[in-house]
Write a protein that holds these residues in place. Structure first.
Motif, PDB file in Angstrom:
ATOM      1  N   TYR A   1       0.810  -1.180   0.019  1.00  0.00           N
ATOM      2  CA  TYR A   1       0.029  -0.025  -0.116  1.00  0.00           C
ATOM      3  C   TYR A   1       1.069   1.181  -0.049  1.00  0.00           C
ATOM      4  N   LEU A   2       0.307   2.351  -0.419  1.00  0.00           N
ATOM      5  CA  LEU A   2       0.967   3.631  -0.332  1.00  0.00           C
ATOM      6  C   LEU A   2       0.173   4.428  -0.013  1.00  0.00           C
ATOM      7  N   LEU A   3       0.542   5.160   1.132  1.00  0.00           N
ATOM      8  CA  LEU A   3      -0.122   6.445   1.802  1.00  0.00           C
ATOM      9  C   LEU A   3       0.494   7.688   1.177  1.00  0.00           C
ATOM     10  N   THR A   4      -0.482   8.615   0.492  1.00  0.00           N
ATOM     11  CA  THR A   4       0.320   9.854   0.160  1.00  0.00           C
ATOM     12  C   THR A   4      -0.789  10.738   0.979  1.00  0.00           C
ATOM     13  N   MET A   5       0.140  11.902   1.605  1.00  0.00           N
ATOM     14  CA  MET A   5      -0.463  13.088   2.320  1.00  0.00           C
ATOM     15  C   MET A   5       0.290  14.137   2.301  1.00  0.00           C
ATOM     16  N   THR A   6      -0.201  15.237   2.843  1.00  0.00           N
ATOM     17  CA  THR A   6       0.618  16.531   2.887  1.00  0.00           C
ATOM     18  C   THR A   6      -0.023  17.094   4.295  1.00  0.00           C
ATOM     19  N   LEU A   7       1.343  17.189   5.080  1.00  0.00           N
ATOM     20  CA  LEU A   7       1.180  17.620   6.491  1.00  0.00           C
ATOM     21  C   LEU A   7       1.496  19.288   6.468  1.00  0.00           C
ATOM     22  N   ARG A   8       0.389  19.874   6.720  1.00  0.00           N
ATOM     23  CA  ARG A   8       0.838  21.535   7.024  1.00  0.00           C
ATOM     24  C   ARG A   8       0.509  22.228   8.084  1.00  0.00           C
ATOM     25  N   ASN A   9       1.716  23.256   8.604  1.00  0.00           N
ATOM     26  CA  ASN A   9       1.623  23.853   9.692  1.00  0.00           C
ATOM     27  C   ASN A   9       0.803  25.283   9.460  1.00  0.00           C
ATOM     28  N   GLN A  10      -0.224  25.332   9.892  1.00  0.00           N
ATOM     29  CA  GLN A  10      -0.951  26.726   9.954  1.00  0.00           C
ATOM     30  C   GLN A  10      -0.705  27.863  10.975  1.00  0.00           C
ATOM     31  N   GLY A  11       0.172  27.213  12.046  1.00  0.00           N
ATOM     32  CA  GLY A  11       0.516  28.387  13.136  1.00  0.00           C
ATOM     33  C   GLY A  11       1.495  29.142  12.632  1.00  0.00           C
ATOM     34  N   ARG A  12       1.955  30.035  13.631  1.00  0.00           N
ATOM     35  CA  ARG A  12       2.951  31.109  13.579  1.00  0.00           C
ATOM     36  C   ARG A  12       4.240  30.551  13.900  1.00  0.00           C
TER      37      ARG A  12
ATOM     38  N   TYR B   1       7.877   8.050   8.650  1.00  0.00           N
ATOM     39  CA  TYR B   1       7.212   8.640   7.448  1.00  0.00           C
ATOM     40  C   TYR B   1       8.164  10.021   6.872  1.00  0.00           C
ATOM     41  N   LEU B   2       9.102  10.410   7.424  1.00  0.00           N
ATOM     42  CA  LEU B   2      10.008  11.409   6.866  1.00  0.00           C
ATOM     43  C   LEU B   2      10.643  11.041   5.541  1.00  0.00           C
ATOM     44  N   PRO B   3      10.504  11.912   4.620  1.00  0.00           N
ATOM     45  CA  PRO B   3      11.580  11.625   3.303  1.00  0.00           C
ATOM     46  C   PRO B   3      12.947  11.355   3.658  1.00  0.00           C
ATOM     47  N   ALA B   4      13.767  10.367   2.917  1.00  0.00           N
ATOM     48  CA  ALA B   4      14.896  10.323   3.061  1.00  0.00           C
ATOM     49  C   ALA B   4      15.720  11.423   3.354  1.00  0.00           C
ATOM     50  N   ALA B   5      15.685  12.369   2.276  1.00  0.00           N
ATOM     51  CA  ALA B   5      16.325  13.676   2.351  1.00  0.00           C
ATOM     52  C   ALA B   5      16.293  14.168   3.716  1.00  0.00           C
ATOM     53  N   HIS B   6      15.193  14.493   4.204  1.00  0.00           N
ATOM     54  CA  HIS B   6      14.886  14.867   5.481  1.00  0.00           C
ATOM     55  C   HIS B   6      15.488  14.180   6.500  1.00  0.00           C
ATOM     56  N   ARG B   7      15.231  12.747   6.827  1.00  0.00           N
ATOM     57  CA  ARG B   7      15.754  11.905   7.570  1.00  0.00           C
ATOM     58  C   ARG B   7      17.239  11.957   7.768  1.00  0.00           C
ATOM     59  N   ALA B   8      17.934  12.346   6.479  1.00  0.00           N
ATOM     60  CA  ALA B   8      19.575  12.425   6.543  1.00  0.00           C
ATOM     61  C   ALA B   8      19.998  13.493   7.279  1.00  0.00           C
ATOM     62  N   ARG B   9      19.270  14.578   7.466  1.00  0.00           N
ATOM     63  CA  ARG B   9      19.544  15.818   8.328  1.00  0.00           C
ATOM     64  C   ARG B   9      19.118  15.960   9.426  1.00  0.00           C
TER      65      ARG B   9
ATOM     66  N   PRO C   1       4.936  17.219   2.275  1.00  0.00           N
ATOM     67  CA  PRO C   1       4.536  16.074   1.629  1.00  0.00           C
ATOM     68  C   PRO C   1       4.848  14.542   1.832  1.00  0.00           C
ATOM     69  N   LEU C   2       4.312  13.703   2.168  1.00  0.00           N
ATOM     70  CA  LEU C   2       4.717  12.393   2.711  1.00  0.00           C
ATOM     71  C   LEU C   2       4.197  11.124   1.825  1.00  0.00           C
ATOM     72  N   GLN C   3       5.049  10.381   1.596  1.00  0.00           N
ATOM     73  CA  GLN C   3       4.817   9.119   0.924  1.00  0.00           C
ATOM     74  C   GLN C   3       5.261   7.782   1.841  1.00  0.00           C
ATOM     75  N   VAL C   4       4.312   7.032   2.173  1.00  0.00           N
ATOM     76  CA  VAL C   4       4.753   5.963   3.298  1.00  0.00           C
ATOM     77  C   VAL C   4       4.236   4.583   2.447  1.00  0.00           C
ATOM     78  N   ARG C   5       5.192   3.735   2.058  1.00  0.00           N
ATOM     79  CA  ARG C   5       4.739   2.597   1.734  1.00  0.00           C
ATOM     80  C   ARG C   5       4.915   1.540   2.820  1.00  0.00           C
ATOM     81  N   PHE C   6       3.649   0.544   2.644  1.00  0.00           N
ATOM     82  CA  PHE C   6       3.924  -0.410   3.635  1.00  0.00           C
ATOM     83  C   PHE C   6       3.264  -1.732   2.980  1.00  0.00           C
ATOM     84  N   ARG C   7       3.477  -2.838   3.836  1.00  0.00           N
ATOM     85  CA  ARG C   7       2.769  -4.086   3.486  1.00  0.00           C
ATOM     86  C   ARG C   7       1.858  -4.689   4.596  1.00  0.00           C
ATOM     87  N   THR C   8       0.761  -5.100   4.017  1.00  0.00           N
ATOM     88  CA  THR C   8       0.010  -5.898   4.835  1.00  0.00           C
ATOM     89  C   THR C   8      -0.975  -6.815   4.127  1.00  0.00           C
TER      90      THR C   8
END
Length: 199
Positions: free
Chosen positions: A114-125, A155-163, A178-185
């Motif tokens: 399965y592939l979960l695709t979503m975008t997490l947004r920070n609406q705060g200040r 769930y963090l993208p690989a480039a983000h996890r590296a830093r 933007p997030l893409q999480v692949r998992f198996r079930t």
């Protein structure tokens, strides 16, 4: 009452308005007064220093809340934390987070992927801590079949996890992730629910 008869009055000690005593006593009194003034100045300086240290300790103790409420203080708090080896974690504010455009797909038919695709947004200040993502797979009647909890390291993208391996830097104000999480079930799902929370 005795009266002086004839002649002049006996010699008398003339009255003096100077009550300070001898010159040595006057010098001693001046030294004591100067010592008292010095002690008062040192006490006042110590009180001011103690108040400043107490204020700094309180700011470091509540650094997360302060940085969340007044983002301009974050650089100062981080600078104060650096010599002490502490960090200024991002504030946990669920009300500032929003999920945009989530989608669950089976990219390869006939597989258990399965592939979960979503975008997490920070609406705060202010910068907010990255949350855990709860994914609930449901059947056609919307009954839960399986629950998965994804932490930032999952769930963090690989480039983000590296830093930022554990997502400690959080999500900047007004930013989206933007997030893409692949998992198996093996559990076949008809629908799903996705939400965020702080453990």
């Amino acid at each position: 009452m005795r009266r002086w008869q004839g002649g002049a009055a006996p010699d008398t000690v003339p009255f003096s308005a100077d009550l300070s005593g001898t010159p040595e006593e006057a010098a001693l009194a001046a030294r004591r007064a100067a010592a008292r003034r010095r002690r008062l100045r040192w006490a006042a300086a110590a009180a001011v220093l103690a108040a400043l240290l107490a204020l700094l300790a309180a700011a470091l103790l509540w650094r997360t809340e302060l940085a969340g409420r007044v983002p301009a203080l974050r650089p100062w708090l981080e600078a104060a934390c650096a010599p002490l080896g502490c960090r200024v974690p991002s504030a946990k504010q669920l009300s500032a987070l929003r999920i945009d455009g989530s989608q669950l797909q089976m990219p390869d038919a006939g597989t258990e992927d399965y592939l979960l695709t979503m975008t997490l947004r920070n609406q705060g200040r202010a910068v907010v801590a990255l949350p855990a993502i709860e994914l609930v797979l449901t059947d056609a009647q919307d009954r839960p079949l399986q629950r998965r909890v994804l932490m930032p390291a999952d769930y963090l993208p690989a480039a983000h996890r590296a830093r930022d391996p554990d997502g400690a830097a959080g999500l900047q104000a007004g930013a989206e992730l933007p997030l893409q999480v692949r998992f198996r079930t093996r559990q076949a799902a008809d629908n799903y629910r996705v939400s965020v929370f702080y453990p």
